[in-house]
Design a protein around this motif. Structure first.
Motif, PDB file in Angstrom:
ATOM      1  N   LEU A  31       0.825  -1.203   0.000  1.00 48.63           N
ATOM      2  CA  LEU A  31       0.000   0.000   0.000  1.00 48.63           C
ATOM      3  C   LEU A  31       0.864   1.260   0.000  1.00 48.63           C
ATOM      4  CD1 LEU A  31      -2.759  -1.066   2.574  1.00 48.63           C
ATOM      5  CD2 LEU A  31      -3.048  -0.812   0.101  1.00 48.63           C
ATOM      6  N   ASP A  32       1.935   1.240   0.787  1.00 41.80           N
ATOM      7  CA  ASP A  32       2.826   2.401   0.822  1.00 41.80           C
ATOM      8  C   ASP A  32       3.510   2.615  -0.519  1.00 41.80           C
ATOM      9  OD1 ASP A  32       2.219   2.948   3.466  1.00 41.80           O
ATOM     10  OD2 ASP A  32       3.871   1.737   4.259  1.00 41.80           O
ATOM     11  N   GLU A  33       3.955   1.533  -1.146  1.00 41.55           N
ATOM     12  CA  GLU A  33       4.627   1.633  -2.448  1.00 41.55           C
ATOM     13  C   GLU A  33       3.677   2.173  -3.510  1.00 41.55           C
ATOM     14  OE1 GLU A  33       7.417  -2.308  -1.579  1.00 41.55           O
ATOM     15  OE2 GLU A  33       5.808  -2.379  -3.071  1.00 41.55           O
ATOM     16  N   ARG A  34       2.481   1.637  -3.521  1.00 44.51           N
ATOM     17  CA  ARG A  34       1.537   2.066  -4.556  1.00 44.51           C
ATOM     18  C   ARG A  34       1.099   3.505  -4.325  1.00 44.51           C
ATOM     19  NH1 ARG A  34      -4.071   0.237  -7.099  1.00 44.51           N
ATOM     20  NH2 ARG A  34      -3.381   0.184  -9.265  1.00 44.51           N
ATOM     21  N   LEU A  35       0.965   3.889  -3.056  1.00 45.15           N
ATOM     22  CA  LEU A  35       0.608   5.267  -2.739  1.00 45.15           C
ATOM     23  C   LEU A  35       1.606   6.232  -3.362  1.00 45.15           C
ATOM     24  CD1 LEU A  35      -1.049   7.402  -1.168  1.00 45.15           C
ATOM     25  CD2 LEU A  35       0.494   7.005   0.762  1.00 45.15           C
ATOM     26  N   ASN A  36       2.894   5.951  -3.220  1.00 46.74           N
ATOM     27  CA  ASN A  36       3.924   6.845  -3.758  1.00 46.74           C
ATOM     28  C   ASN A  36       3.772   7.041  -5.256  1.00 46.74           C
ATOM     29  OD1 ASN A  36       5.140   7.255  -1.266  1.00 46.74           O
ATOM     30  ND2 ASN A  36       6.514   5.500  -1.491  1.00 46.74           N
ATOM     31  N   THR A  37       3.495   5.952  -5.979  1.00 45.67           N
ATOM     32  CA  THR A  37       3.354   6.037  -7.435  1.00 45.67           C
ATOM     33  C   THR A  37       2.077   6.770  -7.824  1.00 45.67           C
ATOM     34  OG1 THR A  37       4.509   3.919  -7.613  1.00 45.67           O
ATOM     35  CG2 THR A  37       3.367   4.715  -9.576  1.00 45.67           C
ATOM     36  N   VAL A  38       0.983   6.450  -7.143  1.00 43.39           N
ATOM     37  CA  VAL A  38      -0.300   7.069  -7.463  1.00 43.39           C
ATOM     38  C   VAL A  38      -0.249   8.571  -7.181  1.00 43.39           C
ATOM     39  CG1 VAL A  38      -2.735   7.206  -6.789  1.00 43.39           C
ATOM     40  CG2 VAL A  38      -1.677   4.979  -7.185  1.00 43.39           C
ATOM     41  N   VAL A  39       0.408   8.961  -6.099  1.00 43.82           N
ATOM     42  CA  VAL A  39       0.552  10.388  -5.787  1.00 43.82           C
ATOM     43  C   VAL A  39       1.254  11.112  -6.931  1.00 43.82           C
ATOM     44  CG1 VAL A  39       1.796  12.033  -4.327  1.00 43.82           C
ATOM     45  CG2 VAL A  39       0.433  10.234  -3.280  1.00 43.82           C
ATOM     46  N   GLN A  40       2.294  10.503  -7.482  1.00 45.26           N
ATOM     47  CA  GLN A  40       3.001  11.120  -8.599  1.00 45.26           C
ATOM     48  C   GLN A  40       2.082  11.278  -9.812  1.00 45.26           C
ATOM     49  OE1 GLN A  40       6.846   9.218  -9.450  1.00 45.26           O
ATOM     50  NE2 GLN A  40       6.952   8.568  -7.305  1.00 45.26           N
ATOM     51  N   LEU A  41       1.243  10.272 -10.074  1.00 41.33           N
ATOM     52  CA  LEU A  41       0.317  10.348 -11.208  1.00 41.33           C
ATOM     53  C   LEU A  41      -0.698  11.477 -11.014  1.00 41.33           C
ATOM     54  CD1 LEU A  41      -0.413   6.544 -11.823  1.00 41.33           C
ATOM     55  CD2 LEU A  41       1.132   8.027 -13.111  1.00 41.33           C
ATOM     56  N   ILE A  42      -1.218  11.595  -9.792  1.00 39.89           N
ATOM     57  CA  ILE A  42      -2.201  12.643  -9.506  1.00 39.89           C
ATOM     58  C   ILE A  42      -1.566  14.020  -9.652  1.00 39.89           C
ATOM     59  CG2 ILE A  42      -3.633  13.676  -7.698  1.00 39.89           C
ATOM     60  CD1 ILE A  42      -4.147  10.856  -6.637  1.00 39.89           C
ATOM     61  N   GLU A  43      -0.356  14.173  -9.139  1.00 38.05           N
ATOM     62  CA  GLU A  43       0.318  15.464  -9.224  1.00 38.05           C
ATOM     63  C   GLU A  43       0.617  15.838 -10.681  1.00 38.05           C
ATOM     64  OE1 GLU A  43       2.496  15.579  -4.831  1.00 38.05           O
ATOM     65  OE2 GLU A  43       3.658  14.957  -6.601  1.00 38.05           O
ATOM     66  N   ARG A  44       0.838  14.826 -11.514  1.00 44.45           N
ATOM     67  CA  ARG A  44       1.114  15.109 -12.926  1.00 44.45           C
ATOM     68  C   ARG A  44      -0.110  15.679 -13.627  1.00 44.45           C
ATOM     69  NH1 ARG A  44       0.014  12.263 -17.365  1.00 44.45           N
ATOM     70  NH2 ARG A  44      -0.475  10.361 -16.191  1.00 44.45           N
ATOM     71  N   VAL A  45      -1.287  15.095 -13.393  1.00 44.41           N
ATOM     72  CA  VAL A  45      -2.478  15.546 -14.126  1.00 44.41           C
ATOM     73  C   VAL A  45      -3.113  16.797 -13.520  1.00 44.41           C
ATOM     74  CG1 VAL A  45      -3.017  13.274 -15.076  1.00 44.41           C
ATOM     75  CG2 VAL A  45      -3.997  13.939 -12.857  1.00 44.41           C
ATOM     76  N   THR A  46      -2.883  17.032 -12.229  1.00 40.22           N
ATOM     77  CA  THR A  46      -3.490  18.203 -11.576  1.00 40.22           C
ATOM     78  C   THR A  46      -2.554  19.413 -11.556  1.00 40.22           C
ATOM     79  OG1 THR A  46      -2.724  17.532  -9.373  1.00 40.22           O
ATOM     80  CG2 THR A  46      -4.905  16.744 -10.077  1.00 40.22           C
ATOM     81  N   GLY A  47      -1.261  19.158 -11.684  1.00 37.10           N
ATOM     82  CA  GLY A  47      -0.308  20.266 -11.589  1.00 37.10           C
ATOM     83  C   GLY A  47      -0.152  20.794 -10.176  1.00 37.10           C
ATOM     84  N   ARG A  48      -0.596  20.011  -9.188  1.00 37.52           N
ATOM     85  CA  ARG A  48      -0.524  20.417  -7.789  1.00 37.52           C
ATOM     86  C   ARG A  48       0.174  19.348  -6.959  1.00 37.52           C
ATOM     87  NH1 ARG A  48      -1.147  25.800  -7.253  1.00 37.52           N
ATOM     88  NH2 ARG A  48      -2.818  26.515  -8.619  1.00 37.52           N
ATOM     89  N   SER A  49       0.769  19.754  -5.846  1.00 38.87           N
ATOM     90  CA  SER A  49       1.419  18.818  -4.937  1.00 38.87           C
ATOM     91  C   SER A  49       0.443  18.427  -3.838  1.00 38.87           C
ATOM     92  CB  SER A  49       2.671  19.445  -4.313  1.00 38.87           C
ATOM     93  OG  SER A  49       3.630  19.742  -5.311  1.00 38.87           O
ATOM     94  N   LEU A  50       0.398  17.135  -3.506  1.00 33.22           N
ATOM     95  CA  LEU A  50      -0.454  16.670  -2.426  1.00 33.22           C
ATOM     96  C   LEU A  50       0.187  16.985  -1.090  1.00 33.22           C
ATOM     97  CD1 LEU A  50      -1.794  15.097  -4.775  1.00 33.22           C
ATOM     98  CD2 LEU A  50      -2.184  13.232  -3.169  1.00 33.22           C
ATOM     99  N   GLN A  51      -0.650  17.194  -0.087  1.00 31.92           N
ATOM    100  CA  GLN A  51      -0.172  17.410   1.264  1.00 31.92           C
ATOM    101  C   GLN A  51       0.260  16.076   1.867  1.00 31.92           C
ATOM    102  OE1 GLN A  51      -3.565  19.104   3.221  1.00 31.92           O
ATOM    103  NE2 GLN A  51      -3.829  20.705   1.696  1.00 31.92           N
ATOM    104  N   GLU A  52       1.166  16.156   2.847  1.00 29.72           N
ATOM    105  CA  GLU A  52       1.616  14.930   3.511  1.00 29.72           C
ATOM    106  C   GLU A  52       0.525  14.382   4.424  1.00 29.72           C
ATOM    107  OE1 GLU A  52       4.364  13.097   3.117  1.00 29.72           O
ATOM    108  OE2 GLU A  52       4.915  14.428   1.464  1.00 29.72           O
ATOM    109  N   GLN A  53      -0.112  15.283   5.188  1.00 31.91           N
ATOM    110  CA  GLN A  53      -1.125  14.860   6.156  1.00 31.91           C
ATOM    111  C   GLN A  53      -2.469  15.487   5.830  1.00 31.91           C
ATOM    112  OE1 GLN A  53      -0.711  12.587   8.488  1.00 31.91           O
ATOM    113  NE2 GLN A  53       1.461  12.301   8.044  1.00 31.91           N
TER     114      GLN A  53
END
Length: 574
Positions: free
Chosen positions: A552-574
């Protein structure tokens, strides 16, 4: 002698208080037949039901079946209610499961959301006046908050709501809550101000809070002697008949004398644009799109009161082309490989309203406008902006979207400016978070997620032809067997898998089924396919080592990168 026309009715409808029904569900006296589908309502549907209850509107009849000592269906408890165990319920619910489950969860504080009434929206404090239901802005007055993983996060969410938000689950202790609320609100004139406020809010309580306990739902009860065959027939009939009268039907009747036949226009639109049929677009959505273009509003009241036949004549064609065009763009550019993966049907409305304006741009100016529109789509999905107050959100977005999309200048829509999604929220989100779930499936399709068997990219055709659907990566049965601490229904544990591969996976440990697939397809090809689904499968990965938490942790890291690519925004840590 009593004639046949004077015979007693076979069934009798009797109102039952909502509080009584909730108590009996909790006491395992009312349950569900085991063949009933799971609870599927989202928070918006529950909010609308609460609105109807506190407004004392009809919410439909419930159909129950008394249970005797004879043959009966297997039964189960409502979602969130105590397990039946060996207890045999006194009644089973044949019709009304979704409504009763929604009300039970809201009033007992179980389930994935917590519901609140903002009491200030129901009163005019300065005028010492309790509003009538038609004066209340229910999109602000009733809200829901998703339950976070930790109690600390839920407490933080509740604190953000403010002191005037009353938890629906505390309906039986409103007066105690009111004392604390008023004591915290008094700023002038000491006790006299407190006495005035308490009097006002108690009148509000009597009008809007009391129905949450005393509302009488009409209940039709089948006697215990009703044969099972008859019950089956009744249940099947209930689930395939009945069409509500909606705004589209009402406006069709209104405009017909003025020479505008909405029914014919809708039939023609469906004939010309197959996407409207495939995606089961509600014609009312087209009317909302017309209303946005005409008055900048998608509110039901404005659609019904402001929209005219001339507005239809002017904007109907553009609205139809807009909604159909947006669907086509989402399919071709945003990974919408099947109608069920559309995160929000409501998003079609503001996007469809600006589509015709994009078409009027010079050819070289259209591409960046489409890119901005797609970014708005992704940002809206991952901010979950349309979970609540969707009509208001559509109006607010359209006001900015129509300029920003065309020129890239001016104020961007709210979702584009801010992305309040955190990695921890994504990590804990279940498949019940529909927008995030659907958004992830679409996102995987945009990255050319490959079919597990052929290695071909996902397409709408292949999704239907090969029966590709969302399935567990760590099988549900396997996680239950090892007593995993994390839920199997987390959205990070899902991806698009064809039916044959899902049968191969079955209930096996990932290391087991990966070995079988590697033998068939080769390790290099298998690793490439899994990588296209944002899944690590090398020897040190959580998947290969059957480590669910690490996966789950590994996939989260990859999915976060995909979301940031299409939205142009950085996700918050918490």
């Amino acid at each position: 002698m009593t004639s046949a026309y004077e015979s007693d009715p076979i069934f009798e409808t009797v109102p039952r208080q909502l509080s009584n029904l909730v108590t009996r569900i909790h006491g395992r006296e009312i349950a569900l037949p085991d063949f009933q589908r799971d609870f599927v309502w989202d928070a918006t549907r529950t909010e609308e039901l609460i609105q109807s209850i506190i407004s004392e509107f009809p919410v439909g009849t419930l159909l129950l079946w008394k249970q005797g000592d004879g043959e009966t269906f297997a039964s189960r408890s409502f979602e969130g209610a105590p397990d039946l165990g060996d207890k045999r319920p006194a009644e089973l619910v044949l019709d009304g499961q979704q409504r009763l489950t929604a009300l039970y969860q809201a009033l007992t504080g179980v389930g994935d959301e917590r519901y609140y009434l903002k009491v200030d929206e129901f009163v005019h404090v300065a005028e010492d006046y309790v509003k009538e239901f038609h004066e209340v802005d229910f999109e602000k007055a009733i809200i829901s908050v998703p339950v976070a993983v930790s109690r600390g996060q839920l407490k933080k969410n509740e604190e953000l709501l403010g002191s005037s938000h009353f938890p629906v689950s505390d309906v039986n202790s409103f007066d105690d809550w009111l004392d604390d609320f008023v004591d915290g609100s008094v700023t002038i004139d000491g006790n006299s101000n407190a006495k005035y406020l308490k009097s006002l809010y108690r009148r509000m309580r009597d009008k809007y809070i009391v129905p949450l306990r005393s509302y009488g739902l009409p209940v039709l009860t089948l006697p215990e002697t009703t044969p099972i065959e008859a019950v089956c027939t009744i249940f099947e009939t209930l689930n395939r008949t009945g069409k509500p009268l909606g705004p589209f039907e009402l406006l069709t009747a209104r405009y017909y004398p003025q020479g505008v036949n909405l029914r014919d226009l809708w039939i023609e639109a469906q004939d010309n644009y197959k996407a409207l049929v495939d995606f089961k677009v509600d014609p009312y959505s087209v009317l909302q799109t017309v209303c946005l273009r005409s008055y900048g509003s998608a509110q039901r009241s404005d659609v019904l009161k402001k929209l005219t036949a001339s507005d239809i004549a002017e904007h109907w064609s553009a609205a139809i082309k807009g909604v159909a065009g947006v669907i086509d763009m989402l399919q071709s550019d945003c990974g919408l490989v099947a109608p069920k993966w559309l995160p929000y049907g409501m998003l079609l409305i503001p996007m469809g309203a600006v589509w015709n304006d994009i078409q009027k741009l010079e050819p070289l100016e259209r591409a960046p406008a489409y890119t901005r529109l797609q970014r708005f789509f992704w940002c809206s999905v991952f901010t979950t902006n349309y979970d609540q107050g969707a009509n208001s959100q559509a109006g607010a977005d359209y006001a900015r979207l129509k300029d920003w999309v065309l020129t890239g200048e001016g104020q961007a829509p709210e979702a584009v400016k801010e992305l309040p999604l955190s990695a921890s929220t994504l990590r804990s989100a279940s498949v019940r978070r529909k927008a995030l779930y659907c958004g992830l499936m679409c996102l995987l399709a945009t990255t050319r997620a490959e079919d597990f068997h052929t290695g071909q990219a996902m397409t709408p055709y292949r999704v239907g032809e090969v029966q590709i659907d969302s399935h567990h990566i760590f099988p549900k049965a396997y996680l239950a067997r090892i007593k995993a601490s994390e839920s199997s229904e987390l959205l990070l544990n899902r991806t698009l898998i064809d039916a044959e591969t899902n049968r191969i996976i079955k209930d096996k440990a990932p290391s087991h089924y990966l070995g079988e697939m590697a033998t068939t397809y080769g390790e290099e090809k298998l690793e490439a396919v899994l990588s296209s689904h944002a899944i690590r499968s090398d020897a040190d990965s959580g998947l290969a080592k059957d480590n669910y938490d690490a996966f789950l942790d590994e996939r989260l890291n990859t999915v976060v990168q995909l979301i940031e690519r299409v939205t142009g925004r950085s996700l918050q840590e918490q």
